[in-house]
Design a protein around this motif. Structure first.
Motif, PDB file in Angstrom:
ATOM      1  N   MET A   1      -1.363  -1.109  -5.335  1.00  8.27           N
ATOM      2  CA  MET A   1      -1.275  -2.448  -4.809  1.00  8.27           C
ATOM      3  C   MET A   1       0.043  -2.669  -4.045  1.00  8.27           C
ATOM      4  O   MET A   1       0.043  -3.288  -3.017  1.00  8.27           O
ATOM      5  CB  MET A   1      -1.413  -3.443  -5.963  1.00  8.27           C
ATOM      6  CG  MET A   1      -1.579  -4.856  -5.503  1.00  8.27           C
ATOM      7  SD  MET A   1      -3.168  -5.037  -4.729  1.00  8.27           S
ATOM      8  CE  MET A   1      -3.447  -6.713  -4.951  1.00  8.27           C
ATOM      9  N   THR A   2       1.157  -2.173  -4.563  1.00  3.66           N
ATOM     10  CA  THR A   2       2.430  -2.337  -3.877  1.00  3.66           C
ATOM     11  C   THR A   2       2.457  -1.544  -2.572  1.00  3.66           C
ATOM     12  O   THR A   2       3.150  -1.918  -1.632  1.00  3.66           O
ATOM     13  CB  THR A   2       3.609  -1.906  -4.765  1.00  3.66           C
ATOM     14  OG1 THR A   2       3.447  -0.547  -5.120  1.00  3.66           O
ATOM     15  CG2 THR A   2       3.721  -2.776  -5.978  1.00  3.66           C
ATOM     16  N   TYR A   3       1.684  -0.462  -2.537  1.00  3.80           N
ATOM     17  CA  TYR A   3       1.592   0.344  -1.314  1.00  3.80           C
ATOM     18  C   TYR A   3       1.000  -0.491  -0.183  1.00  3.80           C
ATOM     19  O   TYR A   3       1.508  -0.480   0.936  1.00  3.80           O
ATOM     20  CB  TYR A   3       0.750   1.595  -1.608  1.00  3.80           C
ATOM     21  CG  TYR A   3       0.577   2.504  -0.413  1.00  3.80           C
ATOM     22  CD1 TYR A   3       1.644   3.257   0.062  1.00  3.80           C
ATOM     23  CD2 TYR A   3      -0.640   2.598   0.241  1.00  3.80           C
ATOM     24  CE1 TYR A   3       1.497   4.084   1.155  1.00  3.80           C
ATOM     25  CE2 TYR A   3      -0.797   3.420   1.338  1.00  3.80           C
ATOM     26  CZ  TYR A   3       0.272   4.165   1.791  1.00  3.80           C
ATOM     27  OH  TYR A   3       0.123   4.983   2.875  1.00  3.80           O
ATOM     28  N   LYS A   4      -0.063  -1.252  -0.465  1.00  4.82           N
ATOM     29  CA  LYS A   4      -0.702  -2.108   0.546  1.00  4.82           C
ATOM     30  C   LYS A   4       0.254  -3.212   0.992  1.00  4.82           C
ATOM     31  O   LYS A   4       0.324  -3.549   2.160  1.00  4.82           O
ATOM     32  CB  LYS A   4      -1.993  -2.710  -0.001  1.00  4.82           C
ATOM     33  CG  LYS A   4      -3.130  -1.729  -0.108  1.00  4.82           C
ATOM     34  CD  LYS A   4      -4.382  -2.428  -0.573  1.00  4.82           C
ATOM     35  CE  LYS A   4      -5.533  -1.449  -0.697  1.00  4.82           C
ATOM     36  NZ  LYS A   4      -6.747  -2.105  -1.153  1.00  4.82           N
ATOM     37  N   LYS A   5       0.992  -3.791   0.046  1.00 10.70           N
ATOM     38  CA  LYS A   5       1.950  -4.840   0.387  1.00 10.70           C
ATOM     39  C   LYS A   5       3.049  -4.288   1.286  1.00 10.70           C
ATOM     40  O   LYS A   5       3.464  -4.928   2.248  1.00 10.70           O
ATOM     41  CB  LYS A   5       2.562  -5.448  -0.876  1.00 10.70           C
ATOM     42  CG  LYS A   5       1.628  -6.340  -1.645  1.00 10.70           C
ATOM     43  CD  LYS A   5       2.336  -6.913  -2.858  1.00 10.70           C
ATOM     44  CE  LYS A   5       1.395  -7.784  -3.661  1.00 10.70           C
ATOM     45  NZ  LYS A   5       2.033  -8.307  -4.870  1.00 10.70           N
TER      46      LYS A   5
END
Length: 133
Positions: A1-5
């Motif tokens: 999820m942090t990768y997408k952000k």
């Protein structure tokens, strides 16, 4: 999820940086004015320069040298090209002639005829160099 952000934030930041390159820059005061008034507005300066381009049938690079850091752009303050000093001398000449022999634009002689001042186009007629015979 942090990768997408992280990716989304990076893309947005890149877009902002790229779009800021197309935003109008703060108005810089013209530099190295020797004949034109130092407090001339950008609109007035553009009008004068457009008049030169029309009168001589040239583009800006006729008098203005390319920038050393980006040859695709012009260094308007540079005195590298001799044509720029020639233009200044011609401006001084026409100003002296107009002051001595003509009156301000809109003035009329004793018979009510408009007094016309000379300008670049008077001699150049859309050519880089006036014709001499």
């Amino acid at each position: 999820m942090t990768y997408k952000k992280t990716i989304t934030l990076s893309v947005l930041l890149s877009a902002v940086v790229m779009l800021s390159a197309f935003m109008p820059q703060a108005d810089e005061k013209p530099k190295n004015l020797k004949v034109l008034p130092k407090d001339i507005s950008r609109d007035q300066l553009k009008e004068v320069m457009d008049g030169f381009k029309t009168a001589l049938g040239v583009k800006c690079n006729f008098c203005h040298a390319a920038r050393t850091d980006d040859p695709k752009k012009l260094d308007f303050a540079s005195d590298e090209k001799p044509e720029k000093e020639t233009a200044r001398n011609m401006m001084r000449m026409t100003m002296k002639i107009n002051k001595k022999y003509f009156h301000p634009i809109g003035s009329k002689d004793k018979d009510g005829k408009a007094l016309i001042a000379i300008s670049c186009i008077t001699c150049h007629n859309g050519k880089e160099h006036p014709e001499t015979k």
